[in-house]
Design a protein around this motif. Structure first.
Motif, PDB file in Angstrom:
ATOM      1  N   LEU A 179       0.858  -1.189   0.000  1.00 41.19           N
ATOM      2  CA  LEU A 179       0.000   0.000   0.000  1.00 41.19           C
ATOM      3  C   LEU A 179       0.892   1.236   0.000  1.00 41.19           C
ATOM      4  CD1 LEU A 179      -3.098  -0.129   2.352  1.00 41.19           C
ATOM      5  CD2 LEU A 179      -2.987  -0.268  -0.134  1.00 41.19           C
ATOM      6  N   ASP A 180       0.713   2.070  -1.020  1.00 40.91           N
ATOM      7  CA  ASP A 180       1.530   3.272  -1.210  1.00 40.91           C
ATOM      8  C   ASP A 180       0.909   4.454  -0.465  1.00 40.91           C
ATOM      9  OD1 ASP A 180       3.583   4.763  -2.258  1.00 40.91           O
ATOM     10  OD2 ASP A 180       3.020   4.455  -4.350  1.00 40.91           O
ATOM     11  N   ASP A 181       1.724   5.472  -0.212  1.00 43.15           N
ATOM     12  CA  ASP A 181       1.251   6.723   0.412  1.00 43.15           C
ATOM     13  C   ASP A 181       0.456   6.427   1.675  1.00 43.15           C
ATOM     14  OD1 ASP A 181       2.332   7.710  -1.911  1.00 43.15           O
ATOM     15  OD2 ASP A 181       0.429   8.197  -2.852  1.00 43.15           O
ATOM     16  N   PHE A 182       0.908   5.462   2.434  1.00 42.90           N
ATOM     17  CA  PHE A 182       0.131   5.021   3.582  1.00 42.90           C
ATOM     18  C   PHE A 182       0.075   6.103   4.660  1.00 42.90           C
ATOM     19  CE2 PHE A 182      -0.802   2.640   7.459  1.00 42.90           C
ATOM     20  CZ  PHE A 182      -1.934   1.977   7.034  1.00 42.90           C
ATOM     21  N   ALA A 236       9.753   3.203   4.375  1.00 41.99           N
ATOM     22  CA  ALA A 236       9.633   4.658   4.503  1.00 41.99           C
ATOM     23  C   ALA A 236      10.101   5.275   3.200  1.00 41.99           C
ATOM     24  CB  ALA A 236      10.488   5.164   5.651  1.00 41.99           C
ATOM     25  N   GLU A 237       9.317   6.227   2.662  1.00 41.94           N
ATOM     26  CA  GLU A 237       9.760   6.889   1.433  1.00 41.94           C
ATOM     27  C   GLU A 237      10.074   8.349   1.702  1.00 41.94           C
ATOM     28  OE1 GLU A 237       6.686   6.273  -1.469  1.00 41.94           O
ATOM     29  OE2 GLU A 237       5.367   7.728  -0.551  1.00 41.94           O
ATOM     30  N   GLY A 238      10.890   8.929   0.833  1.00 37.09           N
ATOM     31  CA  GLY A 238      11.229  10.342   0.981  1.00 37.09           C
ATOM     32  C   GLY A 238      12.255  10.612   2.063  1.00 37.09           C
TER      33      GLY A 238
HETATM   34 CA    CA Z   1       4.337   7.045  -2.392  1.00 37.55          CA
END
Ligand code: CA
Ligand code: C2E
Ligand code: CA
Ligand code: CA
Length: 280
Positions: A179-182, A236-238
């Protein structure tokens, strides 16, 4: 007043016409853009925080428009989605990503990396995703376990029952679903019980403030703890600096990606990067 109202209307209508016209032109330009070689796929490396090893990469679509230069996916993906072009584009990206992952695996046979591919709501709603994915895997000869599919919360939440059964089919074939942008939707973690996923990607808006805002740190920690209690991997992204990287590792986050760890790059550049030693 009548005259002013009319000209006002005309002004807004002209601005709207221009926006519509821009979108229509973009849609036209997007037709055949893959075949003309204007679209390409870049890969951002994903690292395991515990040991700093690169374990995979996320495929990100790029468009070099012949006259306008680089157009960001945040702009053209939306157009592709609304026009239905995304189904075809999505197939190309999946096929390319699977083929590139096979090459990386040959270079790193001991620990072959995975490739994560973004799938939009429209591709999911089309219903044919499990077949499209199976075909791409077979054409490239990629092991299903090395393909991750990223879906946003909102894509899944529109129709949880249908999405749930599609995702279950994908997962039973061995493909991992993330699941993206969670955390950006209102779903919260309770939905994780109904929508079967292998991982969640903590949205970069939380990561951005994790050192400054105690609420974001608390939320991030809560997501990690609850995901782990459900047996779900956390990415964790970004991640843009060492401080964010270190606090995420301390809190037990499994994987991370971001400009500080590595920018999106060509498939060949990523292959070279894989051999270079760990960060952190
Ligand atoms: Ca994302
Ligand atoms: P996303 O899936 O959330 O992808 C992550 C975005 O964050 C990428 O932007 C990436 O370049 C950017 N990013 C990575 N690290 C950092 C960082 O440290 N700081 C900041 N500020 N940004 C970072 P990009 O490539 O512009 O893509 C934007 C969105 O377009 C993606 O968001 C995804 O939703 C969509 N997209 C891209 N490629 C595809 C595709 O092949 N198919 C579909 N359906 N959507 C795609
Ligand atoms: Ca993504
Ligand atoms: Ca905040």
């Amino acid at each position: 007043a009548k005259v002013a109202g009319k000209s006002c209307y005309r002004f807004y209508s002209r601005a709207m016409d221009q926006a519509v016209e821009r979108r229509m032109r973009m849609e036209q330009d997007l037709h055949g853009a893959w075949e003309r070689g204007e679209l390409s796929v870049e890969y951002q490396p994903i690292y395991q925080l515990a040991d700093g090893r690169m374990v995979g990469a996320e495929a990100l679509l790029r468009w070099a428009h012949p006259r306008q230069g680089r157009i960001p996916p945040s702009v053209f993906i939306d157009v592709a989605e609304q026009s239905g072009l995304i189904e075809q584009l999505g197939r190309h990206v999946l096929e390319r990503a699977c083929a590139d992952a096979v090459r990386w695996g040959e270079a790193m046979p001991d620990q072959p990396p995975f490739v994560a591919v973004n799938v939009s709501a429209r591709q999911l709603r089309g219903g044919g995703l499990p077949e499209v994915v199976a075909n791409a895997l077979a054409a490239a000869g990629l092991d299903a376990a090395r393909l991750h599919v990223e879906l946003t919360e909102t894509a899944v939440l529109g129709d949880e029952l249908q999405a749930g059964s599609l995702l279950a089919r994908l997962r039973s074939s061995g493909v991992k679903v993330w699941l993206d942008d969670f955390g950006t939707g209102f779903s919260g973690l309770s939905h994780l019980r109904r929508v079967p996923v292998d991982g969640v990607k903590i949205d970069r808006s939380f990561v951005a403030d994790v050192l400054r805002d105690p609420d974001d740190l608390a939320l991030t920690s809560a997501i990690i703890a609850m995901a782990h209690s459900l047996g779900i991997t956390v990415v964790a992204e970004g991640v843009e600096n060492e401080g964010q990287h270190d606090v995420l590792r301390e809190r037990g986050c499994d994987l991370a990606q971001g400009y500080w760890l590595g920018r999106p790059m060509s498939a060949d550049a990523l292959m070279l990067q894989m051999r270079t030693p760990a960060q952190g």
